[in-house]
Design a protein around this motif. Structure first.
Motif, PDB file in Angstrom:
ATOM      1  N   SER A 227      67.794  -7.803  22.692  1.00 24.64           N
ATOM      2  CA  SER A 227      67.173  -7.779  21.366  1.00 24.64           C
ATOM      3  C   SER A 227      66.435  -9.080  21.080  1.00 24.64           C
ATOM      4  O   SER A 227      65.384  -9.094  20.428  1.00 24.64           O
ATOM      5  N   SER A 228      66.979 -10.180  21.599  1.00 25.13           N
ATOM      6  CA  SER A 228      66.340 -11.485  21.395  1.00 25.13           C
ATOM      7  C   SER A 228      64.989 -11.556  22.107  1.00 25.13           C
ATOM      8  O   SER A 228      64.055 -12.188  21.598  1.00 25.13           O
ATOM      9  N   THR A 229      64.864 -10.923  23.265  1.00 20.07           N
ATOM     10  CA  THR A 229      63.572 -10.924  23.952  1.00 20.07           C
ATOM     11  C   THR A 229      62.515 -10.190  23.130  1.00 20.07           C
ATOM     12  O   THR A 229      61.343 -10.592  23.108  1.00 20.07           O
ATOM     13  N   VAL A 230      62.941  -9.148  22.428  1.00 16.61           N
ATOM     14  CA  VAL A 230      62.009  -8.418  21.565  1.00 16.61           C
ATOM     15  C   VAL A 230      61.546  -9.311  20.424  1.00 16.61           C
ATOM     16  O   VAL A 230      60.352  -9.369  20.098  1.00 16.61           O
ATOM     17  N   GLN A 231      62.488 -10.036  19.799  1.00 16.11           N
ATOM     18  CA  GLN A 231      62.122 -10.924  18.701  1.00 16.11           C
ATOM     19  C   GLN A 231      61.259 -12.083  19.181  1.00 16.11           C
ATOM     20  O   GLN A 231      60.382 -12.559  18.445  1.00 16.11           O
ATOM     21  N   PHE A 232      61.499 -12.561  20.391  1.00 12.14           N
ATOM     22  CA  PHE A 232      60.639 -13.590  20.982  1.00 12.14           C
ATOM     23  C   PHE A 232      59.201 -13.081  21.063  1.00 12.14           C
ATOM     24  O   PHE A 232      58.245 -13.796  20.705  1.00 12.14           O
ATOM     25  N   ALA A 233      59.039 -11.841  21.506  1.00 10.21           N
ATOM     26  CA  ALA A 233      57.701 -11.246  21.608  1.00 10.21           C
ATOM     27  C   ALA A 233      57.071 -11.068  20.233  1.00 10.21           C
ATOM     28  O   ALA A 233      55.872 -11.317  20.047  1.00 10.21           O
ATOM     29  N   VAL A 234      57.881 -10.654  19.261  1.00 10.93           N
ATOM     30  CA  VAL A 234      57.364 -10.475  17.900  1.00 10.93           C
ATOM     31  C   VAL A 234      56.862 -11.805  17.347  1.00 10.93           C
ATOM     32  O   VAL A 234      55.790 -11.875  16.720  1.00 10.93           O
ATOM     33  N   GLY A 235      57.635 -12.873  17.576  1.00 15.97           N
ATOM     34  CA  GLY A 235      57.197 -14.195  17.116  1.00 15.97           C
ATOM     35  C   GLY A 235      55.884 -14.608  17.739  1.00 15.97           C
ATOM     36  O   GLY A 235      54.995 -15.141  17.063  1.00 15.97           O
ATOM     37  N   ALA A 236      55.730 -14.353  19.046  1.00 16.86           N
ATOM     38  CA  ALA A 236      54.482 -14.710  19.728  1.00 16.86           C
ATOM     39  C   ALA A 236      53.306 -13.919  19.187  1.00 16.86           C
ATOM     40  O   ALA A 236      52.209 -14.460  18.989  1.00 16.86           O
ATOM     41  N   THR A 237      53.515 -12.632  18.918  1.00 19.30           N
ATOM     42  CA  THR A 237      52.404 -11.794  18.459  1.00 19.30           C
ATOM     43  C   THR A 237      51.984 -12.113  17.026  1.00 19.30           C
ATOM     44  O   THR A 237      50.864 -11.800  16.631  1.00 19.30           O
ATOM     45  N   LEU A 238      52.880 -12.743  16.248  1.00 19.38           N
ATOM     46  CA  LEU A 238      52.473 -13.190  14.911  1.00 19.38           C
ATOM     47  C   LEU A 238      51.335 -14.207  15.006  1.00 19.38           C
ATOM     48  O   LEU A 238      50.478 -14.280  14.116  1.00 19.38           O
ATOM     49  N   VAL A 239      51.353 -14.977  16.077  1.00 19.42           N
ATOM     50  CA  VAL A 239      50.347 -16.023  16.261  1.00 19.42           C
ATOM     51  C   VAL A 239      49.046 -15.466  16.825  1.00 19.42           C
ATOM     52  O   VAL A 239      47.947 -15.845  16.393  1.00 19.42           O
ATOM     53  N   ILE A 240      49.134 -14.539  17.773  1.00 23.25           N
ATOM     54  CA  ILE A 240      47.946 -14.140  18.538  1.00 23.25           C
ATOM     55  C   ILE A 240      47.311 -12.842  18.059  1.00 23.25           C
ATOM     56  O   ILE A 240      46.251 -12.460  18.565  1.00 23.25           O
ATOM     57  N   GLY A 241      47.910 -12.161  17.080  1.00 20.08           N
ATOM     58  CA  GLY A 241      47.360 -10.886  16.632  1.00 20.08           C
ATOM     59  C   GLY A 241      45.949 -11.004  16.081  1.00 20.08           C
ATOM     60  O   GLY A 241      45.031 -10.273  16.493  1.00 20.08           O
ATOM     61  N   VAL A 242      45.751 -11.934  15.149  1.00 22.34           N
ATOM     62  CA  VAL A 242      44.423 -12.109  14.538  1.00 22.34           C
ATOM     63  C   VAL A 242      43.393 -12.593  15.570  1.00 22.34           C
ATOM     64  O   VAL A 242      42.292 -12.030  15.668  1.00 22.34           O
ATOM     65  N   PRO A 243      43.703 -13.642  16.376  1.00 21.73           N
ATOM     66  CA  PRO A 243      42.720 -14.055  17.396  1.00 21.73           C
ATOM     67  C   PRO A 243      42.374 -12.938  18.386  1.00 21.73           C
ATOM     68  O   PRO A 243      41.236 -12.859  18.849  1.00 21.73           O
ATOM     69  N   PHE A 244      43.341 -12.076  18.701  1.00 22.75           N
ATOM     70  CA  PHE A 244      43.080 -11.003  19.656  1.00 22.75           C
ATOM     71  C   PHE A 244      42.102  -9.984  19.087  1.00 22.75           C
ATOM     72  O   PHE A 244      41.108  -9.622  19.735  1.00 22.75           O
ATOM     73  N   ILE A 245      42.362  -9.518  17.868  1.00 21.66           N
ATOM     74  CA  ILE A 245      41.503  -8.481  17.275  1.00 21.66           C
ATOM     75  C   ILE A 245      40.166  -9.063  16.832  1.00 21.66           C
ATOM     76  O   ILE A 245      39.101  -8.515  17.140  1.00 21.66           O
ATOM     77  N   CYS A 246      40.210 -10.166  16.097  1.00 19.19           N
ATOM     78  CA  CYS A 246      38.971 -10.719  15.524  1.00 19.19           C
ATOM     79  C   CYS A 246      38.224 -11.633  16.497  1.00 19.19           C
ATOM     80  O   CYS A 246      37.033 -11.882  16.311  1.00 19.19           O
ATOM     81  N   GLY A 247      38.906 -12.131  17.533  1.00 18.05           N
ATOM     82  CA  GLY A 247      38.270 -12.995  18.518  1.00 18.05           C
ATOM     83  C   GLY A 247      37.928 -12.262  19.797  1.00 18.05           C
ATOM     84  O   GLY A 247      36.769 -11.994  20.084  1.00 18.05           O
ATOM     85  N   ASP A 248      38.955 -11.881  20.560  1.00 20.87           N
ATOM     86  CA  ASP A 248      38.728 -11.220  21.847  1.00 20.87           C
ATOM     87  C   ASP A 248      37.954  -9.913  21.715  1.00 20.87           C
ATOM     88  O   ASP A 248      37.092  -9.607  22.548  1.00 20.87           O
ATOM     89  N   LEU A 249      38.305  -9.130  20.680  1.00 26.01           N
ATOM     90  CA  LEU A 249      37.679  -7.812  20.532  1.00 26.01           C
ATOM     91  C   LEU A 249      36.591  -7.779  19.459  1.00 26.01           C
ATOM     92  O   LEU A 249      36.041  -6.709  19.171  1.00 26.01           O
ATOM     93  N   ASN A 250      36.287  -8.938  18.852  1.00 22.02           N
ATOM     94  CA  ASN A 250      35.219  -9.063  17.848  1.00 22.02           C
ATOM     95  C   ASN A 250      35.381  -8.069  16.701  1.00 22.02           C
ATOM     96  O   ASN A 250      34.414  -7.452  16.235  1.00 22.02           O
ATOM     97  N   GLY A 251      36.614  -7.903  16.246  1.00 24.86           N
ATOM     98  CA  GLY A 251      36.892  -6.962  15.174  1.00 24.86           C
ATOM     99  C   GLY A 251      36.716  -7.567  13.795  1.00 24.86           C
ATOM    100  O   GLY A 251      36.513  -8.775  13.635  1.00 24.86           O
TER     101      GLY A 251
END
Length: 408
Positions: A227-251
């Motif tokens: 369960s901790s590995t899942v929360q580790f991933a959730v924490g990481a995605t809080l940081v990279i979600g916006v850059p991924f959609i609005c940066g990498d994918l130009n959303g």
């Protein structure tokens, strides 16, 4: 819902109502603070004020939680949180910027202190008010509807802001937590424990015994680490979600909004799927693997609609792991120490989220958003695959419980 007890329905109603009020208040906290200070540093400080005291209390409170009346404590916590939401409102109404910011700080501190106690108590109360065979469905229903509220609350709050001044939303949060208090009042007392006369020696003895007991159940420790590995991933995605959609994918921002909302919608669907599947180790680890793959797939995604699908896919499958994982812990942990062990479990799970945030935001590692998704997905998928294969050679969780009962 008809198959669950009245006490569970009361707990469910109290959780859902307070989640909506908390999500709405959380949005206003950020908006109000930024309006007053215009500072990103203050925004970060506000979350640290919530998170650091929360983790400290999480680790220290475990010995006490076995010696409280759970139903009474849950109600008192909701009452404290209800009145805490009036603190920044009072500061705003008297027209003092200092009083408003001070009220926000006190609010965040109180919320951070109350949340781990509330979560541990409600988690350990569930086996007392729900039949053992229904624990997985009950955990799925609670988790799924709470996540759905976290998706619905921002939209509802946005609509309210059109017709209402921003600070009045604190009044709504107050009312919602007060309603949660009355909902939880419908749960009859299942325990009548009296609080012991605590001393430093008793606290330290109980603290050591709680952690010793937790580590003496390697199966429960393993599930907690997963369960901790899942929360580790959730924490990481809080940081990279916006850059991924609005940066990498130009959303656009609205496309990120749909991306962030796809997971809770999928989670609600996964809660329904869970009720129609057999509960065993294979379906549990299948949910973990599938959820981890949703992060891995984002490494390859080249269009925003496919990113939405990945988030929806992950939301559908993760409940298969989370709900059954929680149910196994509730069944197999010693009932006389379940509240204390729940607090230890939650500490392990919660501490990995800031680690994920640090991992994704660190300039030392310097990974692209896609590589970050790939790594955090692999951290979930690889152990999931191992335990999925070995689960075919392990006895069912219920059999383990029965054997322990025979031995005792």
């Amino acid at each position: 819902m008809n198959k669950f007890s009245t006490s569970f329905k009361a707990l469910w109603a109290g959780e859902v109502i307070s989640e909506f009020g908390g999500a709405a208040g959380g949005i206003i906290n950020g908006l109000l603070l930024f309006e007053l200070t215009g500072s990103k540093e203050w925004m970060g400080m506000l979350w640290l004020i919530y998170f650091i005291p929360s983790l400290v209390l999480q680790g220290m409170s475990a010995p006490f939680l076995n010696h409280v009346v759970k139903e009474k404590m849950l109600k008192n916590i909701q009452l404290i949180r209800a009145f805490a939401y009036l603190l920044p409102l009072v500061g705003y109404l008297i027209g003092s910027t200092f009083a408003t910011i001070f009220g926000l700080i006190l609010l965040q501190c109180l919320l951070g202190l109350m949340q781990p106690i509330y979560a541990s108590l409600s988690f350990s109360l569930l086996p007392d008010i729900c039949d053992e065979e229904k624990l997985a469905d009950a955990n799925g229903l609670l988790d799924g509807t709470i996540r759905l509220m976290s998706f619905l609350a921002p939209g509802a709050t946005s609509l309210l802001l059109v017709v209402s001044p921003m600070h009045f939303i604190y009044g709504l949060s107050f009312i919602m937590f007060l309603a949660s208090y009355f909902a939880l009042s419908q749960i009859p007392k299942t325990s009548t424990k009296k609080v012991a006369a605590w001393t430093k020696k008793i606290w330290w003895t109980e603290m050591k015994e709680g952690y010793k007991t937790f580590f003496s159940y390697p199966h429960l420790l393993r599930l907690t680490i997963l369960s901790s590995t899942v929360q580790f991933a959730v924490g990481a995605t809080l940081v990279i979600g916006v850059p991924f959609i609005c940066g990498d994918l130009n959303g656009e921002p609205w496309q990120y909004g749909l991306f962030s909302g796809a997971f809770p919608v999928g989670y609600a669907l996964g809660m329904i799927l869970l009720t129609r599947l057999q509960k065993n180790f294979q379906t549990m680890y299948f949910g973990l693997i599938g959820g981890g793959l949703s992060f891995v797939f984002l490494y390859f995604v080249q269009s925003i609609p496919f990113a939405w699908i990945c988030e929806l896919f992950g939301g559908i499958l993760f409940p298969l792991f989370n709900a059954q994982n929680a149910a196994i812990f509730q069944r197999e942990a010693p009932r006389n120490r379940l509240t204390q062990l729940s607090a230890v479990r939650l500490l392990f799970i919660r501490v990995t989220m800031p680690l994920g945030i640090l991992f994704a935001s660190s300039s030392i590692v310097d990974l692209s958003t896609r590589h970050t998704y790939l790594i955090v997905g692999a951290v979930i998928v690889l152990p999931g695959l191992y335990y999925f294969v070995t689960s075919f050679f392990r006895p069912d969780s219920r059999l383990l419980t029965q054997e322990k009962q025979k031995i005792s």
